[in-house]
Scaffold this motif. Structure first.
Motif: not given
Length: 472
Positions: A296-313
């Motif tokens: 859709d956006w043709n714009m991708v955050q290409t660094d998949p490091h776990f620290g870049n995606y956190r979960v808030r429960i």
């Protein structure tokens, strides 16, 4: 390096600077001197190894070669880790390209160059902060001297906006890093050659030029601010995601300040203890986000490091959220590239080798002079890679990887191993080229999504997710 939550780690004294480095080597002379010494040592090791190989044969020589590559790579990684800065980041990025031309031992060693590195003292980074923001703006922040995260290009400090009490994260680039990129890339290229880790006849000029361009982008915090604001705006209405607010008053070319958004790693005990249903919802959101970014956006955050995606429960269990951080590696993709890549995916799902070949040629993975047998052999690989996106109970997918309801089981899947085995056979052709950087960084994100789904032990039906983008 990210705006990381600390709710899943031991509390720290945010002003304790014990163990911090006083500074990093950013001058061209001192960095080149350190790496030149290493290059001289590598040359001596090569000479000794070559001499000893004269008296070895067969399996003994192969084992000696593997041990030699490992020693050379470990030595390179050790020196890059000490220097930090752009040369260390370049080493990380080189591991992505290296899988196509470096020994496995070298790729593994370079991949170990993680962004979890020793911090630098406050006295070293404070002048950078004052230069970019000015004393008046800095005076409006109460900044902790000890960073909450340290990486190769800079570090992040927790702070409070004095007037409002808002908690923010101030990301400060190390002084001199951006100016050292050109020299660092040239030095790294010489070192890869000196250590004989890459084939001598292989011209890596384009690879190192791409590494330089990518590093320059990641050092541009104004550009990262723009991407952060774009993601913040686009995901503002989606309650599944949180993107930190940017504070322009406290941001500039080498400093970026965002709201502090804590969260947990997907591998944390708290997230792992969630029910299958909740883990599935989180996993589905990860896939939705990537598909939306790319198609859709043709714009991708290409660094998949776990620290870049956190979960808030969510304590009520209704709306667990993903905190999306660090947009320095965001890339735009041309619509023509996205359309061509869609051909490969669609052809792989439909077993249409002609469409796969068309997409492969369009994006430059191979050339029209490539033998038909090689092109179609590559199709076998892509048809395997799309396994999780096939219709439920597809006969090409091992039956054990489906739930009774037809969801694909990411926890027990051995897909990465099967892909690796087939890739080793199909991609070693002399006709296969080092892929363009668009492919390398897109695939880095895809692998990151799949690793996240496996970590969450997700069970998902994903075929319907792609249909609107592939068959519209």
């Amino acid at each position: 390096m990210t705006n990381k939550g600390k709710s899943d780690s031991t509390p720290v004294d945010v002003n304790d600077q014990t163990g911090a480095l006083d500074r990093i080597k950013t001058g061209a002379f001192e960095r080149n001197l350190a790496l030149t010494k290493m290059g001289a040592g590598a040359g001596a090791n090569i000479a000794k190894h070559a001499f000893r190989n004269l008296f070895r044969s067969g399996e003994s020589k192969d084992q000696a070669n593997r041990e030699f590559y490992k020693r050379q790579a470990d030595q390179l990684v050790d020196e890059l880790g000490k220097l930090k800065g752009s040369v260390m980041k370049a080493g990380q990025m080189l591991s992505l390209y290296g899988q196509y031309f470096l020994p496995e031992e070298a790729v593994e060693a370079l991949s170990s160059l993680q962004d979890n590195t020793p911090a630098v003292s406050w006295s070293f980074v404070e002048p950078q902060l004052l230069e970019i923001l000015g004393a008046k703006a800095v005076g409006k922040l109460d900044i902790a001297r000890k960073p909450i995260a340290a990486a190769s290009l800079g570090q992040a400090h927790l702070a409070t906006v004095v007037e409002t009490g808002e908690q923010v994260v101030v990301k400060i680039q190390y002084p001199g890093v951006a100016n050292a990129i050109g020299s660092d890339i040239r030095t790294l290229a010489r070192l890869v050659s000196a250590t004989r880790l890459a084939p001598k006849a292989l011209d890596l000029t384009d690879v190192f030029n791409e590494l330089r361009d990518m590093l320059e982008r990641e050092c541009d915090y104004d550009l990262e601010r723009q991407f952060t604001e774009a993601f913040h705006e686009r995901l503002a209405s989606d309650s599944r995601f949180i993107v930190p607010k940017v504070y322009p008053e406290f941001s500039g070319a080498r400093v970026l300040t965002t709201r502090y958004e804590p969260g947990l790693s997907v591998s944390s005990p708290q997230v792992q203890a969630l029910s299958q249903e909740r883990r599935n919802r989180i996993a589905k959101a990860f896939v939705d986000l990537f598909v939306t970014e790319f198609f859709d956006w043709n714009m991708v955050q290409t660094d998949p490091h776990f620290g870049n995606y956190r979960v808030r429960i969510d304590e009520s269990g209704e709306n667990d959220q993903i905190v999306v951080l660090d947009f320095g590696a965001t890339r735009y993709f041309e619509k023509s590239f996205v359309d061509s890549y869609a051909k490969i995916v669609r052809g792989s799902l439909d077993a249409d080798r002609d469409e796969i070949v068309e997409g492969v040629l369009d994006i430059g993975l191979m050339e029209r002079s490539t033998p038909d047998s090689v092109l179609r052999g590559f199709g076998e690989l892509t048809e395997l890679i799309v396994e999780p996106f096939r219709k439920p109970f597809d006969p090409r997918v091992p039956e054990r990887l489906y739930t009774p309801g037809g969801a694909y089981c990411f926890g027990p899947t051995d897909l990465p191993a099967r892909v690796g085995q087939k890739a080793a056979l199909k991609m070693m052709s002399v006709h296969f080229k080092i892929p363009p950087q668009e492919i390398i960084f897109l695939h880095r994100r895809i692998v990151g999504v799949l690793v996240t789904l496996r970590t969450l032990r997700a069970e998902l039906r994903l075929h319907e997710l792609l249909k609107p983008y592939l068959y519209a």
